[in-house]
Design an enzyme around this catalytic site. Structure first.
Site, PDB file in Angstrom:
ATOM      1  N   HIS A 184       1.541   7.151   1.595  1.00 14.47           N
ATOM      2  CA  HIS A 184       0.493   7.946   1.396  1.00 14.47           C
ATOM      3  C   HIS A 184       0.178   8.554   2.732  1.00 14.47           C
ATOM      4  O   HIS A 184       0.979   8.361   3.752  1.00 14.47           O
ATOM      5  CB  HIS A 184      -0.751   7.236   1.018  1.00 14.47           C
TER       6      HIS A 184
ATOM      7  N   HIS B 296      -3.698  10.778   4.990  1.00 14.74           N
ATOM      8  CA  HIS B 296      -5.012  11.164   4.993  1.00 14.74           C
ATOM      9  C   HIS B 296      -5.163  12.498   5.621  1.00 14.74           C
ATOM     10  O   HIS B 296      -4.550  12.901   6.622  1.00 14.74           O
ATOM     11  CB  HIS B 296      -5.704   9.816   5.784  1.00 14.74           C
TER      12      HIS B 296
ATOM     13  N   HIS C 217       2.561   7.418   5.711  1.00 13.02           N
ATOM     14  CA  HIS C 217       2.875   5.910   6.187  1.00 13.02           C
ATOM     15  C   HIS C 217       2.776   5.081   5.010  1.00 13.02           C
ATOM     16  O   HIS C 217       2.262   5.510   3.885  1.00 13.02           O
ATOM     17  CB  HIS C 217       2.037   5.508   7.326  1.00 13.02           C
TER      18      HIS C 217
ATOM     19  N   ARG D 235       1.064  -1.177  -0.108  1.00  4.95           N
ATOM     20  CA  ARG D 235       0.006  -0.015  -0.038  1.00  4.95           C
ATOM     21  C   ARG D 235       0.971   1.163  -0.078  1.00  4.95           C
ATOM     22  O   ARG D 235       1.439   1.584   0.935  1.00  4.95           O
ATOM     23  CB  ARG D 235      -0.807  -0.065   1.290  1.00  4.95           C
TER      24      ARG D 235
ATOM     25  N   GLU E 201      -5.714   7.139  11.212  1.00  5.76           N
ATOM     26  CA  GLU E 201      -6.133   5.941  10.744  1.00  5.76           C
ATOM     27  C   GLU E 201      -5.645   4.811  11.816  1.00  5.76           C
ATOM     28  O   GLU E 201      -4.687   4.884  12.434  1.00  5.76           O
ATOM     29  CB  GLU E 201      -5.063   5.615   9.438  1.00  5.76           C
TER      30      GLU E 201
END
Length: 396
Positions: free
Chosen positions: A101, A103, A146, A98, A107
């Site tokens: 990125h 947000h 992360h 993943r 999270e």
């Protein structure tokens, strides 16, 4: 449909008949789902009024398929009542990535299976890297960049975000940013020639198949800065559980998982025949994820409104702020689920505990119960003296 076929059909499937109420249902229907939801198919007679839908299954979501794994989400789009929290269920193959990125939302994660490597860096350049396994948590505050990589076994986990409007499709990804920045600016920023960016992706990668990382010590940067002051991961299963006469619970909030400042959680286990007793939460609405087993929950919303739902593993449940509820194990194996709150701490109020601390005559005056009820139901509970107040369970 002939009379013979109609009779056979009636004998093999449930029908919405409750005593002298209801009628047969011979039209198009999903019989398997009807059988899985007996208390929704025919509601208990104590149900009344209108309560929002408080259930959605990950099985009914769109699954995003990628090289390296998949993801699917339950947000306010799928479960409109859930405005406090949203969730993503994700699977990474061995070496599945993943990508780097961040947000707008914080999270929180619970590892369901396998192992993964997580990395992050905070606003002061302090680094974090760890390998997480089944039962471990992680928490990345809003804006913290992360990544997640599946190790030899691959990894599956549930991600919870502190905003019901969150969508995994709207994250800030490093490949997407590079693709939408002029190459001459990239060259100036990194002090290299523009040709260094001739082969960058033309858009977001999101998830891709990479290589299984080597030993964690070999992956740490050579110029590693000081570590973050509060680790972003937490070994929940190493916490001593709070045990009661029908199950146990492990709680993780900012009291023991210092980094987790906006999401509090409880990993709940209820034995067959047990019930997470009647209670409510004075601090926030409750978001649930069912990991194992079968359950039913009746939610009380005041003014005569109550509704009962059935849950199975993979389902999401929700309890609006302040609504009273219980969770009963209706299967033959331990019921395991997560209770989640958009809060820095876990808190609940037990109906049993409240009544037991109220003058007995006053309780009897309210409910028209006798001394036998007061003695047996309210004064025989042996809760341990624990750091975290928890309502507990009732067995058979």
């Amino acid at each position: 449909m002939t009379e013979k076929n109609n009779r056979s059909n009636m004998e093999s499937v449930p029908h919405p008949i409750d005593g002298d109420k209801g009628a047969t249902d011979v039209g198009p229907r999903d019989v398997v789902r009807d059988k899985q939801n007996p208390d929704m198919f025919i509601s208990p007679r104590t149900d009344s009024g209108t309560v929002d839908n408080l259930k959605f299954s990950f099985s009914d979501t769109h699954r995003r398929m990628e090289h390296g794994g998949w993801s699917r989400e339950v947000t306010i789009r799928e479960l409109p009542v859930s405005d406090t929290l949203a969730a993503v269920n994700m699977r990474l193959t061995p070496g599945g990535v993943r990508e780097l990125h961040w947000h707008k939302e914080a999270e929180w994660a619970y590892m369901l299976d396998g192992r993964a490597r997580i990395t992050a860096i905070d606003g002061k350049g302090r680094s974090f890297i760890d390998d997480v396994e089944e039962g471990d948590l992680w928490y990345f505050p809003s804006g913290i960049p992360h990544s997640i990589v599946g190790l030899e076994e691959g990894a599956e986990f549930i991600l919870v975000f502190d905003d019901g409007r969150f969508s995994e499709n709207s994250t800030f990804s490093i490949s997407d940013w590079f693709a939408h920045t002029p190459k001459d600016v990239l060259a100036k920023n990194f002090g290299v020639n523009e040709s260094a960016f001739d082969h960058i992706p033309d858009g977001e990668r999101y998830m891709y198949q990479g290589k299984v990382p080597g030993p964690i010590e070999s992956e740490k940067p050579h110029d590693l800065n000081e570590p973050v002051p509060n680790p972003f991961s937490f070994k929940l299963l190493e916490e001593t559980p709070i045990k009661t006469n029908g199950g146990q619970v492990r709680i993780a909030d900012s009291n023991n998982f210092k980094a987790s400042t906006t999401i509090a959680s409880a990993l709940v286990e209820v034995e067959p025949g047990g019930v997470r007793e009647l209670h409510w939460h004075p601090n926030e609405a409750e978001w649930q994820y069912y990991i194992q087993g079968e359950a039913r929950m009746t939610v009380f919303g005041a003014e005569g409104h109550a509704r009962t739902f059935n849950y199975r593993e993979g389902d999401v449940g929700y309890v609006p702020f302040m609504f009273g509820h219980y969770v009963e194990n209706t299967g033959d194996e331990p019921l395991i689920f997560l209770e989640m709150f958009r809060s820095d701490h876990f808190d609940d109020i037990s109906l049993n505990q409240w009544m037991s601390q109220t003058p007995p005559e006053f309780v009897k005056e309210h409910l028209h119960v006798d001394d036998d009820f007061m003695n047996k139901a309210l004064h025989n509970d042996k809760r341990p003296n624990v750091k975290y107040k928890y309502s507990g369970y009732r067995g058979d």
